[in-house]
Design a protein around this motif. Sequence first.
Motif: not given
Length: 272
Positions: A24-29, A55-64, A103-108, A203-206
């Motif tokens: 449902x998010x225009x700029x995510x995925x 808009x590609x998002x990569x998430x990790x459960x663990x990062x070495x 913008x990422x800082x503001x999003x968080x 939102x902040x991506x726009x």
Amino acid sequence: MSPARTPSHLLPLDVDRLRRVCMTLRNIGPIEVVEETESTHADLMTMAANGAEDGTVLIAENQTNGRGRSGRVWISQQYTDVIISYLARVPLPADRMPTVNFHMGLAVSDALQQLCGNNLKLKWPNDLLIYDKKVGGILAESHVPPGNLANAYAVISLGLNVNTELADLPAPVNEEATTIATYMKRPMDRTAILLKILDALDFYRTEMVHGEVPAERWNSRAAWVGETVTVNQERKKVSGKLRGIRQDGALELIGDSGQIVAVTHGDLLRRA
């Protein structure tokens, strides 16, 4: 006797829920979740060079081998934190690309407002603090082909301490860091936190395409405004009272004689 159940806050992310909501998010995925990798940031930079979509998002459960700014290492634990990289294909010149970091800082900050309120502060240029202890960090890296802004892009990565056991971290990191769970005094739902971050990032991506930081908004959440600080650079130190940032992301300090000094890089310290 039935086997012991894994505490809910140590379970993997709910990937189906993430993908369902983010549709449902225009700029995510698209969203990809991996069990483990050395660095989501390095991986997504490679994916971007190979044509991954905006808009590609990569998430990790663990990062070495997570990366922080200036080559620092980001330490994480499996199933405890939020580790995410985001691809923004924004047609910005190289000197404006660093603004995406803010913008990422503001999003968080937006995403964690209900949990942390004004106790979460943004430390220039890319850290998140709670009571002056680091709870998260941001890394932004860009690629701007000469004379071809249409193919420019940035990868913005976030490491957020959510349920990490501070006692398991090496010194002095365990003394300088904190977690959302420590602040809230209870385990946290990582999937819910991540969804709030992605919603705010949508939102902040726009706003990223303008190549400017909403400085007034960022400064209202900034750490140490009005206090005497020092910025350590490679060959010198710059000190003064912290005034805030400009729309280009530069930090402004007020010197002893009242002059305004703009700083574009360095490590910000509270003490002079």
